[in-house]
Design a protein around this motif. Structure first.
Motif, PDB file in Angstrom:
ATOM      1  N   ASP A   1      41.845  42.402  36.540  1.00  0.00           N
ATOM      2  CA  ASP A   1      40.940  43.401  35.975  1.00  0.00           C
ATOM      3  C   ASP A   1      40.293  42.890  34.697  1.00  0.00           C
ATOM      4  N   GLU A   2      41.071  42.212  33.873  1.00  0.00           N
ATOM      5  CA  GLU A   2      40.535  41.734  32.596  1.00  0.00           C
ATOM      6  C   GLU A   2      39.511  40.627  32.800  1.00  0.00           C
ATOM      7  N   ILE A   3      39.757  39.733  33.742  1.00  0.00           N
ATOM      8  CA  ILE A   3      38.754  38.698  34.040  1.00  0.00           C
ATOM      9  C   ILE A   3      37.442  39.359  34.434  1.00  0.00           C
ATOM     10  N   SER A   4      37.515  40.357  35.319  1.00  0.00           N
ATOM     11  CA  SER A   4      36.315  41.058  35.748  1.00  0.00           C
ATOM     12  C   SER A   4      35.612  41.712  34.565  1.00  0.00           C
ATOM     13  N   HIS A   5      36.378  42.359  33.708  1.00  0.00           N
ATOM     14  CA  HIS A   5      35.811  43.018  32.519  1.00  0.00           C
ATOM     15  C   HIS A   5      35.163  42.004  31.588  1.00  0.00           C
ATOM     16  N   GLN A   6      35.848  40.903  31.354  1.00  0.00           N
ATOM     17  CA  GLN A   6      35.321  39.899  30.426  1.00  0.00           C
ATOM     18  C   GLN A   6      34.062  39.229  30.987  1.00  0.00           C
ATOM     19  N   VAL A   7      34.015  39.016  32.292  1.00  0.00           N
ATOM     20  CA  VAL A   7      32.802  38.465  32.902  1.00  0.00           C
ATOM     21  C   VAL A   7      31.635  39.414  32.661  1.00  0.00           C
ATOM     22  N   ASP A   8      31.861  40.705  32.856  1.00  0.00           N
ATOM     23  CA  ASP A   8      30.797  41.679  32.606  1.00  0.00           C
ATOM     24  C   ASP A   8      30.343  41.653  31.151  1.00  0.00           C
ATOM     25  N   GLN A   9      31.298  41.547  30.238  1.00  0.00           N
ATOM     26  CA  GLN A   9      30.961  41.500  28.812  1.00  0.00           C
ATOM     27  C   GLN A   9      30.171  40.231  28.472  1.00  0.00           C
ATOM     28  N   LEU A  10      30.572  39.113  29.072  1.00  0.00           N
ATOM     29  CA  LEU A  10      29.867  37.862  28.832  1.00  0.00           C
ATOM     30  C   LEU A  10      28.457  37.921  29.413  1.00  0.00           C
TER      31      LEU A  10
ATOM     32  N   ARG B   1      35.098  29.072  38.387  1.00  0.00           N
ATOM     33  CA  ARG B   1      34.855  28.623  39.768  1.00  0.00           C
ATOM     34  C   ARG B   1      35.871  27.571  40.205  1.00  0.00           C
ATOM     35  N   TRP B   2      36.250  26.703  39.284  1.00  0.00           N
ATOM     36  CA  TRP B   2      37.264  25.695  39.595  1.00  0.00           C
ATOM     37  C   TRP B   2      38.599  26.365  39.911  1.00  0.00           C
ATOM     38  N   ALA B   3      38.984  27.338  39.078  1.00  0.00           N
ATOM     39  CA  ALA B   3      40.233  28.060  39.329  1.00  0.00           C
ATOM     40  C   ALA B   3      40.159  28.810  40.657  1.00  0.00           C
ATOM     41  N   ALA B   4      39.015  29.402  40.939  1.00  0.00           N
ATOM     42  CA  ALA B   4      38.852  30.108  42.209  1.00  0.00           C
ATOM     43  C   ALA B   4      39.036  29.166  43.390  1.00  0.00           C
ATOM     44  N   ALA B   5      38.462  27.970  43.293  1.00  0.00           N
ATOM     45  CA  ALA B   5      38.596  26.993  44.375  1.00  0.00           C
ATOM     46  C   ALA B   5      40.039  26.540  44.541  1.00  0.00           C
TER      47      ALA B   5
ATOM     48  N   TRP C   1      24.530  33.964  38.442  1.00  0.00           N
ATOM     49  CA  TRP C   1      25.590  32.985  38.722  1.00  0.00           C
ATOM     50  C   TRP C   1      26.928  33.476  38.191  1.00  0.00           C
ATOM     51  N   LEU C   2      26.924  34.037  36.989  1.00  0.00           N
ATOM     52  CA  LEU C   2      28.167  34.566  36.416  1.00  0.00           C
ATOM     53  C   LEU C   2      28.711  35.728  37.239  1.00  0.00           C
ATOM     54  N   ALA C   3      27.829  36.616  37.678  1.00  0.00           N
ATOM     55  CA  ALA C   3      28.261  37.754  38.484  1.00  0.00           C
ATOM     56  C   ALA C   3      28.959  37.270  39.761  1.00  0.00           C
ATOM     57  N   GLU C   4      28.354  36.301  40.444  1.00  0.00           N
ATOM     58  CA  GLU C   4      28.959  35.753  41.660  1.00  0.00           C
ATOM     59  C   GLU C   4      30.270  35.043  41.340  1.00  0.00           C
ATOM     60  N   THR C   5      30.294  34.348  40.208  1.00  0.00           N
ATOM     61  CA  THR C   5      31.502  33.639  39.784  1.00  0.00           C
ATOM     62  C   THR C   5      32.660  34.609  39.600  1.00  0.00           C
ATOM     63  N   GLY C   6      32.402  35.719  38.916  1.00  0.00           N
ATOM     64  CA  GLY C   6      33.457  36.710  38.700  1.00  0.00           C
ATOM     65  C   GLY C   6      34.006  37.247  40.005  1.00  0.00           C
ATOM     66  N   GLU C   7      33.121  37.531  40.946  1.00  0.00           N
ATOM     67  CA  GLU C   7      33.564  38.035  42.247  1.00  0.00           C
ATOM     68  C   GLU C   7      34.405  37.001  42.982  1.00  0.00           C
ATOM     69  N   LEU C   8      34.007  35.725  42.900  1.00  0.00           N
ATOM     70  CA  LEU C   8      34.756  34.667  43.583  1.00  0.00           C
ATOM     71  C   LEU C   8      36.169  34.522  43.033  1.00  0.00           C
ATOM     72  N   VAL C   9      36.288  34.437  41.708  1.00  0.00           N
ATOM     73  CA  VAL C   9      37.606  34.165  41.139  1.00  0.00           C
ATOM     74  C   VAL C   9      38.517  35.376  41.253  1.00  0.00           C
ATOM     75  N   VAL C  10      38.012  36.554  40.980  1.00  0.00           N
ATOM     76  CA  VAL C  10      38.855  37.741  41.076  1.00  0.00           C
ATOM     77  C   VAL C  10      39.249  38.000  42.530  1.00  0.00           C
ATOM     78  N   GLY C  11      38.311  37.800  43.448  1.00  0.00           N
ATOM     79  CA  GLY C  11      38.641  37.962  44.858  1.00  0.00           C
ATOM     80  C   GLY C  11      39.726  36.994  45.313  1.00  0.00           C
ATOM     81  N   ALA C  12      39.607  35.736  44.900  1.00  0.00           N
ATOM     82  CA  ALA C  12      40.610  34.738  45.282  1.00  0.00           C
ATOM     83  C   ALA C  12      41.978  35.078  44.706  1.00  0.00           C
ATOM     84  N   LEU C  13      42.007  35.496  43.454  1.00  0.00           N
ATOM     85  CA  LEU C  13      43.281  35.805  42.805  1.00  0.00           C
ATOM     86  C   LEU C  13      43.936  37.039  43.417  1.00  0.00           C
TER      87      LEU C  13
END
Length: 265
Positions: free
Chosen positions: A11-20, A54-58, A91-103
């Motif tokens: 949840d925090e990663i998603s929140h921080q991505v939105d803030q960034l 993105r690296w962590a998501a991969a 790009w950031l929006a897609e990145t957040g979805e990728l990493v949070v979805g993977a986790l």
């Protein structure tokens, strides 16, 4: 020390991505120098952070069991267009979805390579939550925006940083770790604005055998007191020690020496 729940980190990663993203789209100049990372522009900072996510998501998505070269991560360097806030935001929006979805799909216990002994997806959830928490502060300082972070995340980011310093010293990964050894010295961090149950105080020992730490109130060689967010940012070298609201008691040079030597840069 108790970790936060895996979903809390997600949840925090998603929140921080939105803030960034909000900072990116409101920035007047993506080429502005980041004062806390002066070799980087704001755009370079954002590309670094998004690339790390993105690296962590991969890693997590593929359940990697060895280091994954960053050049193998799709769009790991960011959008092709330079200086384009809209492209960077998308790009950031897609990145957040990728990493949070993977986790979230992996849960906390999936076996995933890491550069420490904690080789699980849970390690990456926590690491990325802490990483973006600090780098969003870099971005906020660049554009002059206010910055706050939830107390549980701020306290956990301090825990994680101290654990990483311990790991560096045990592993010999950085030469600076040896400079933390010496005759008994100690640092006390004391957040003055948190509920008692958070126990937002830390006692850090710097002895001949290396660094050790624990939560709690103990007399130290030097103490850094103040609200939790400024204490966090000062201990991460994002705010100067003379920031209004912070107080240093005792031998300031011990704290300054710690800040000088503890860096992954």
């Amino acid at each position: 020390m108790t970790l936060l729940a895996h979903e809390r980190y997600c949840d925090e990663i998603s929140h921080q991505v939105d803030q960034l993203r909000a900072l990116v789209t409101s920035a007047a100049d993506l080429s502005a120098t980041v004062p806390t990372c002066p070799d980087w522009s704001l755009e370079r900072l954002v590309r670094h952070m998004g690339g790390a996510l993105r690296w962590a998501a991969a890693l997590v998505r593929t359940r990697a069991q060895e280091h994954l070269p960053t050049e193998q991560v799709p769009l790991g360097g960011g959008p092709e267009a330079q200086g384009d806030a809209a492209a960077l935001d998308a790009w950031l929006a897609e990145t957040g979805e990728l990493v949070v979805g993977a986790l979230r799909e992996a849960g906390p216990d999936a076996k995933v390579w890491s550069w420490t002994g904690a080789a699980t997806s849970g390690f990456w959830a926590r690491r990325m939550a802490c990483e973006i928490t600090i780098h969003r502060a870099d971005a906020a300082l660049t554009v002059g925006a206010p910055y706050e972070v939830a107390p549980d995340i701020a306290a956990d980011a301090l825990d994680e940083w101290l654990q990483l310093v311990e790991w560096v010293q045990r592993s010999g990964a950085r030469e600076w770790a040896e400079k933390l050894r010496g005759p008994g010295r100690s640092i006390h961090l004391h957040a003055t604005d948190t509920a008692p149950e958070l126990n937002a105080e830390w006692f850090v020992e710097l002895g001949e055998d290396g660094v050790g730490w624990r939560r709690g109130h103990e007399k130290a060689t030097v103490a850094l007191r103040g609200p939790l967010t400024p204490v966090l940012l000062a201990f991460y070298r994002r705010l100067p020690l003379d920031t209004p609201g912070l107080e240093i008691l005792g031998e300031r040079e011990v704290l300054e020496s710690w800040l000088k030597h503890t860096t992954f840069g």
